[in-house]
Design a protein around this motif. Structure first.
Motif, mmCIF file in Angstrom:
data_model
loop_
_atom_site.group_PDB
_atom_site.id
_atom_site.type_symbol
_atom_site.label_atom_id
_atom_site.label_comp_id
_atom_site.label_asym_id
_atom_site.label_seq_id
_atom_site.Cartn_x
_atom_site.Cartn_y
_atom_site.Cartn_z
ATOM 1 N N LEU A 36 25.216 22.127 -6.250
ATOM 2 C CA LEU A 36 26.330 22.995 -6.639
ATOM 3 C C LEU A 36 26.125 23.547 -8.040
ATOM 4 O O LEU A 36 26.360 24.742 -8.301
ATOM 5 C CB LEU A 36 27.639 22.206 -6.558
ATOM 6 C CG LEU A 36 28.902 22.920 -7.050
ATOM 7 C CD1 LEU A 36 29.184 24.154 -6.217
ATOM 8 C CD2 LEU A 36 30.098 21.973 -7.019
ATOM 9 N N LEU A 37 25.675 22.711 -8.971
ATOM 10 C CA LEU A 37 25.414 23.174 -10.339
ATOM 11 C C LEU A 37 24.331 24.249 -10.360
ATOM 12 O O LEU A 37 24.405 25.210 -11.131
ATOM 13 C CB LEU A 37 25.004 21.994 -11.222
ATOM 14 C CG LEU A 37 26.091 20.956 -11.514
ATOM 15 C CD1 LEU A 37 25.488 19.753 -12.225
ATOM 16 C CD2 LEU A 37 27.195 21.576 -12.369
ATOM 17 N N ARG B 89 36.238 20.803 -8.085
ATOM 18 C CA ARG B 89 35.113 20.450 -7.230
ATOM 19 C C ARG B 89 35.486 19.265 -6.359
ATOM 20 O O ARG B 89 36.167 18.343 -6.806
ATOM 21 C CB ARG B 89 33.904 20.060 -8.088
ATOM 22 C CG ARG B 89 32.618 19.933 -7.293
ATOM 23 C CD ARG B 89 31.586 19.123 -8.040
ATOM 24 N NE ARG B 89 31.853 17.686 -7.920
ATOM 25 C CZ ARG B 89 31.157 16.737 -8.538
ATOM 26 N NH1 ARG B 89 30.177 17.068 -9.334
ATOM 27 N NH2 ARG B 89 31.455 15.470 -8.388
ATOM 28 N N GLU C 273 25.799 27.493 -9.126
ATOM 29 C CA GLU C 273 26.656 28.113 -10.131
ATOM 30 C C GLU C 273 25.872 28.666 -11.312
ATOM 31 O O GLU C 273 26.429 29.407 -12.127
ATOM 32 C CB GLU C 273 27.675 27.091 -10.635
ATOM 33 C CG GLU C 273 28.678 26.651 -9.582
ATOM 34 C CD GLU C 273 29.593 25.553 -10.073
ATOM 35 O OE1 GLU C 273 30.794 25.624 -9.793
ATOM 36 O OE2 GLU C 273 29.101 24.624 -10.751
ATOM 37 N N THR D 88 29.864 32.891 -2.914
ATOM 38 C CA THR D 88 29.158 33.674 -3.916
ATOM 39 C C THR D 88 27.824 33.047 -4.280
ATOM 40 O O THR D 88 27.004 33.679 -4.928
ATOM 41 C CB THR D 88 30.019 33.821 -5.182
ATOM 42 O OG1 THR D 88 30.386 32.513 -5.636
ATOM 43 C CG2 THR D 88 31.280 34.603 -4.877
ATOM 44 N N PHE E 205 31.482 28.569 -4.722
ATOM 45 C CA PHE E 205 30.117 28.063 -4.791
ATOM 46 C C PHE E 205 30.013 26.786 -3.959
ATOM 47 O O PHE E 205 30.952 25.992 -3.895
ATOM 48 C CB PHE E 205 29.718 27.774 -6.239
ATOM 49 C CG PHE E 205 29.590 29.011 -7.079
ATOM 50 C CD1 PHE E 205 28.408 29.741 -7.074
ATOM 51 C CD2 PHE E 205 30.644 29.452 -7.861
ATOM 52 C CE1 PHE E 205 28.282 30.881 -7.852
ATOM 53 C CE2 PHE E 205 30.530 30.590 -8.635
ATOM 54 C CZ PHE E 205 29.346 31.312 -8.628
ATOM 55 N N GLY F 292 38.824 26.275 -9.058
ATOM 56 C CA GLY F 292 37.863 25.722 -10.009
ATOM 57 C C GLY F 292 37.597 24.250 -9.858
ATOM 58 O O GLY F 292 36.715 23.707 -10.527
ATOM 59 N N ARG G 11 33.037 24.222 -4.895
ATOM 60 C CA ARG G 11 33.861 24.601 -6.030
ATOM 61 C C ARG G 11 34.909 25.556 -5.496
ATOM 62 O O ARG G 11 34.613 26.683 -5.129
ATOM 63 C CB ARG G 11 33.027 25.287 -7.111
ATOM 64 C CG ARG G 11 33.811 25.604 -8.376
ATOM 65 C CD ARG G 11 34.006 24.358 -9.226
ATOM 66 N NE ARG G 11 32.735 23.931 -9.815
ATOM 67 C CZ ARG G 11 32.574 22.798 -10.491
ATOM 68 N NH1 ARG G 11 33.597 21.967 -10.629
ATOM 69 N NH2 ARG G 11 31.395 22.470 -10.984
#
Length: 419
Positions: free
Chosen positions: A291-292, A21, A295, A52, A2, A19, A15
């Motif tokens: 980014l959040l 960041r 995701e 993704t 991500f 996992g 990310r």
């Protein structure tokens, strides 16, 4: 994998496959950083790596019709780097929404809260109202853009002005920075402190230190711009006079020692928090928030205000049949690329002389549909993929991307009468 990107600061938040960041600063080279990361990951053995989800935080002006060309240019560049902006998350979000996403994820809201984002710089200020909502047990917070207003500055010194003061403040050290903030807070109320030096003089011996009064006077046009933008926004949101629970200050002058004080003093009275909670996030906050959103940890809905369709003809069993390709549905997500069964829709522009491109419009999703004829000429004959860049107060910008590659044709669709 991500990704979250911020155009304003040139920051990429990624990310990784493990996992973790991390942030990288890459002014004006976002796609290059992404391309290098993907290449490095593939070289390390992750042959199937791909993005993704990717979300880009953009300045407020990019969200207008006039910003469609800049969004499309970045869309093309990132797609070439293997990062198509598609999926369940929006491809582009205003920087104000991205900045608030991080705080909303860290401190969930139980109910609904209004928050202001003040973007301040030497050339102007923007004030944006956002709504943050959440509930216990809900999958994630929701950050929605409500409205925004901007105002320019005049009379800001180019040399020795607020930008230079912010730079000096940032390098002064924690103790001296705190002293400068306290001094300015007093000088705003008590004129006797105006002659006190803001920071010790640096550079040639002949250079003297800037006084608190000089810093206040130089920052005055910025404060006036915040005041004008806040008043304009309040006038556009008469039904939301309540005080926000938080004010976030961003932009080139967010590090200025006067930023917090001036924003609170300059905002319209109904929008000053009862207990002033003014936050100045880190420079990478917008990329981290994007980014959040990519995701799915925070949702940032930007529904299309209007229903749009593209009238076309297709040949079925030797007959010419009229059909309509849906572009947007009012209240639904606007697609950067229009898909049909998961594949990009392809339309043909005929070589017929005098061909006119038409778009079917249903304003706000209600009433009769009408044909809209864009004032610009139709693109050259050929095969195109179809996309749409939404506009905050209009129908958006229709995008026709040549199937074989090449420069996309951008067709501004205007706005409803009176908007």
């Amino acid at each position: 994998m991500f990704l979250g990107m911020d155009v304003g600061t040139g920051t990429v938040a990624i990310r990784g496959m493990d996992g973790a960041r991390f942030l990288e600063c890459a002014p004006y080279a976002l796609a290059a950083v992404v391309r290098a990361y993907v290449a490095r990951a593939r070289a390390e053995g992750a042959a199937g790596i791909r993005a993704t989800g990717a979300v880009v935080s953009v300045p407020e002006e990019w969200c207008a019709e006039s910003g469609g060309a800049r969004r499309e240019a970045l869309f093309t560049e990132l797609s070439a780097a293997g990062v198509p902006l598609s999926g369940s998350a929006p491809g582009f979000v205003p920087a104000s929404v991205a900045v608030l996403a991080g705080a909303a994820a860290a401190t969930p809201v139980d109910g609904v809260a209004d928050r202001l984002v003040c973007d301040i710089g030497p050339e102007g200020a923007g004030v944006t109202l956002c709504r943050v909502s959440g509930a216990p047990g809900a999958p994630g917070a929701v950050v929605e853009h409500v409205d925004s207003a901007t105002a320019g500055t005049s009379g800001v010194p180019r040399e020795g002005g607020p930008a230079a003061h912010a730079l000096a403040h940032g390098s002064a050290g924690a103790d001296r920075a705190r002293r400068a903030e306290l001094l300015l807070a007093r000088a705003l109320v008590h004129p006797r402190y105006r002659d006190a030096p803001l920071h010790p003089a640096c550079g040639p011996p002949a250079r003297r230190a800037v006084t608190a009064g000089e810093a206040i006077d130089a920052f005055g046009p910025v404060a006036d711009a915040v005041r004008a933008a806040g008043a304009a926004l309040l006038a556009r949101c008469p039904g939301r006079p309540g005080a926000p629970d938080r004010v976030v200050v961003t932009g080139p002058l967010a590090a200025h020692p006067l930023a917090r004080h001036s924003v609170i003093r300059s905002l319209p009275a109904p929008w000053v928090p009862a207990a002033p909670y003014v936050d100045v996030p880190a420079p990478g906050a917008a990329a981290a928030g994007a980014l959040l959103i990519a995701e799915g940890a925070v949702r940032a809905p930007g529904p299309a205000p209007h229903t749009l369709g593209l009238p076309v003809h297709e040949i079925r069993r030797g007959r010419l049949v009229a059909r309509r390709i849906p572009l947007t549905e009012a209240g639904g997500p606007p697609p950067l690329t229009v898909l049909d069964d998961g594949s990009p829709v392809v339309v043909e522009i005929p070589p017929t002389e005098g061909f006119r491109l038409l778009v079917e419009v249903q304003e706000y999703g209600h009433g009769a549909r009408r044909a809209l004829a864009p004032p610009c000429a139709a693109p050259p004959a050929g095969s195109y993929h179809v996309g749409l860049h939404p506009a905050r107060r209009g129908f958006g910008v229709l995008v026709l991307r040549p199937v074989g590659g090449g420069e996309a044709a951008l067709v501004p669709l205007g706005a409803p009468d009176g908007v």
